[in-house]
Motif scaffolding. Structure first.
Motif, short mmCIF file in Angstrom:
data_model
loop_
_atom_site.label_atom_id
_atom_site.label_comp_id
_atom_site.label_asym_id
_atom_site.label_seq_id
_atom_site.Cartn_x
_atom_site.Cartn_y
_atom_site.Cartn_z
N GLU A 25 -11.18 8.09 -17.88
CA GLU A 25 -10.38 8.98 -18.74
C GLU A 25 -10.36 8.47 -20.19
OE1 GLU A 25 -6.56 9.13 -16.86
OE2 GLU A 25 -7.27 10.36 -15.17
N TRP A 26 -10.26 7.15 -20.31
CA TRP A 26 -10.22 6.53 -21.65
C TRP A 26 -11.54 6.77 -22.38
CZ3 TRP A 26 -9.22 0.54 -22.45
CH2 TRP A 26 -9.02 0.27 -23.82
N MET B 146 -16.79 3.17 -28.00
CA MET B 146 -16.44 2.41 -26.80
C MET B 146 -16.68 3.20 -25.50
SD MET B 146 -12.87 0.79 -28.21
CE MET B 146 -12.25 0.33 -26.60
N GLY B 147 -16.99 4.49 -25.61
CA GLY B 147 -17.03 5.38 -24.43
C GLY B 147 -17.98 4.93 -23.33
N ALA C 265 -17.87 0.30 -17.03
CA ALA C 265 -16.88 -0.61 -16.41
C ALA C 265 -16.12 0.12 -15.31
CB ALA C 265 -15.91 -1.14 -17.47
N GLY C 266 -15.81 1.40 -15.55
CA GLY C 266 -15.13 2.22 -14.53
C GLY C 266 -15.94 2.34 -13.26
N ALA D 160 -18.31 -6.05 -15.59
CA ALA D 160 -17.34 -5.36 -16.45
C ALA D 160 -17.24 -6.04 -17.82
CB ALA D 160 -15.98 -5.34 -15.76
N LYS D 161 -17.29 -7.38 -17.78
CA LYS D 161 -17.21 -8.15 -19.04
C LYS D 161 -18.40 -7.79 -19.95
CE LYS D 161 -17.73 -12.84 -20.65
NZ LYS D 161 -18.45 -14.02 -20.23
N GLU D 162 -19.61 -7.70 -19.31
CA GLU D 162 -20.81 -7.31 -20.07
C GLU D 162 -20.60 -5.95 -20.74
OE1 GLU D 162 -24.14 -8.65 -20.45
OE2 GLU D 162 -22.95 -10.45 -20.00
N CYS D 163 -20.05 -5.02 -19.97
CA CYS D 163 -19.80 -3.66 -20.49
C CYS D 163 -18.86 -3.70 -21.70
CB CYS D 163 -19.18 -2.75 -19.42
SG CYS D 163 -20.25 -2.51 -18.00
N PHE D 164 -17.79 -4.53 -21.57
CA PHE D 164 -16.81 -4.62 -22.65
C PHE D 164 -17.46 -5.28 -23.90
CE2 PHE D 164 -13.49 -5.12 -19.05
CZ PHE D 164 -13.43 -3.74 -18.89
#
Length: 408
Positions: free
Chosen positions: A222-223, A230-231, A237-238, A401-405
């Motif tokens: 949703e974010w 950042m999308g 990550a989702g 997830a960290k990589e994605c961020f």
């Protein structure tokens, strides 16, 4: 699981491969003519593979769980000195909330199929049980097997086993080794029950924790919809969070096999206690025969010397109605002498039976202890490996997830 827990050392397993290949749900009339749904299991046996040869087609037959129960009852009665392998549970125990307690549930039926195969392999790998003709007929004769097992008359002996339940309270000189073994079985039963309860609670909580990670996935998704730069990172990550949430189903299904390995030993404790109870019955019968012999010898001594050590109805009668004639006394002495000889023979037989039972039982107990230590060690190690693997998967998900961020 079944193969890893069983040594293929007996002649039977060197000649044959035994599998419970599949389970099938059926509907039919039961003994009181009511419609019922039940599960049958396909047993496959084939000659063990020869080098270079093509595998032979298996011989197959279907068996219900109740037939496995009949086989095990026959083995329990016929081999009272052996720790008979247990059957998998009839209904699911130590379940956590997502696990069905329905005995027709496909996951439960599949675990029971594995457990029934393990039972057959346990019997087939036992140095004594593997040579039993009725067991071989169970594997090979779909129709004639039930008649053959009932013709052995084992059920008559089964009734006498019930006596052993009350004998345990009356044995004067219990064998310390069997008393200690029975106590160990009780304690092991309690410990494994606690382990299974803890594991079910952990599974419950773990399931909730993993599934709640799916909410991260939903929120990140949703974010991502309201962000430009950042999308993509948030969306990816989702996805990783969704994967993490979904992975728990397979993890806990695999863990259920570990729980089944523990449950096998939970049920084994009953089999150990059954051997201890049978020993108590034999010991009790020996003590009763010895006590009976002492009483007969005392009666003979009283009759021969005319002295009565304890109050007796016969002593009272002779005082009231006068002494018996020498002929009557002689006749009674001869009858007592015959009875004493028979009593001595009975004590000798019971003593031999007791000694042979202890020897045979202790051989099997030593074999079982070795098997138990090896199996439980392997089961605990594999459980630890599962936990390590689960933690590594968790680390991997959060690393991704960290990589994605980082790329946002």
């Amino acid at each position: 699981m079944a193969d890893s827990m069983v040594e293929r050392g007996t002649a039977l397993l060197r000649k044959l491969e035994i599998n419970v290949a599949e389970a099938e749900k059926r509907t039919g009339k039961n003994t009181v003519n009511m419609q019922e749904t039940y599960t049958v299991y396909l047993i496959e046996i084939r000659p063990a593979e020869t080098e270079g040869g093509t595998p032979a087609a298996p011989d197959t037959l279907w068996r219900r769980y109740s037939e496995f129960e009949l086989l095990r009852t026959y083995l329990l009665v016929t081999y009272p000195y052996i720790i008979i392998p247990p059957l998998p549970e009839k209904r699911a125990e130590f379940v956590w909330h997502k696990l069905s307690a329905d005995n027709l549930d496909p996951d439960f039926v599949e675990r029971r199929r594995v457990g029934l195969e393990n039972f057959l392999l346990r019997v087939a790998s036992h140095p004594v049980l593997s040579n039993d003709k009725i067991f071989f007929l169970f594997l090979t004769e779909e129709k004639g097997w039930r008649d053959a097992v009932l013709e052995t008359g084992f059920q008559d002996k089964a009734d006498s086993r019930l006596k052993s339940l009350s004998a345990m309270f009356r044995v004067k000189n219990p064998d310390k080794r069997f008393t200690a073994l029975k106590q160990y079985s009780d304690e092991l039963n309690s410990i494994i029950s606690q382990l299974l309860r803890i594991r079910a609670r952990v599974a419950d909580r773990l399931y909730g924790v993993y599934k709640v990670h799916g909410n991260y996935g939903r929120v990140f998704s949703e974010w991502s919809a309201i962000e430009k730069e950042m999308g993509d990172g948030l969306q990816s990550a989702g996805h990783h969070m969704d994967t993490y949430a979904a992975s728990i189903d397979d993890i806990l299904e695999e863990e259920e096999h570990f729980a089944d390995q523990l449950k096998e030993y939970l049920f084994y404790t009953d089999a150990v206690r059954s051997v201890c109870r049978k020993h108590e019955l034999i010991q009790y019968e020996l003590e009763m025969a010895a006590q009976d012999l002492v009483q007969k010898k005392q009666q003979k001594e009283e009759l021969a010397t005319g002295t009565v050590r304890i109050f007796s109805l016969k002593g009272m009668t002779s005082k009231l109605f006068g002494q018996e004639s020498p002929e009557q006394k002689e006749s009674r002495l001869a009858a007592l002498e015959q009875s004493i000889q028979e009593g001595e023979e009975t004590v000798k037989e019971k003593n031999t039976e007791c000694q042979e039972f202890v020897r045979a039982a202790w051989d099997d107990i030593e074999r079982f202890k070795e098997q138990k230590d090896k199996d439980l060690r392997e089961a605990l190690i594999s459980y630890a490996i599962m936990q390590i693997s689960m933690c590594k998967k968790g680390i991997q998900v959060w690393s991704n997830a960290k990589e994605c961020f980082s790329k946002m």
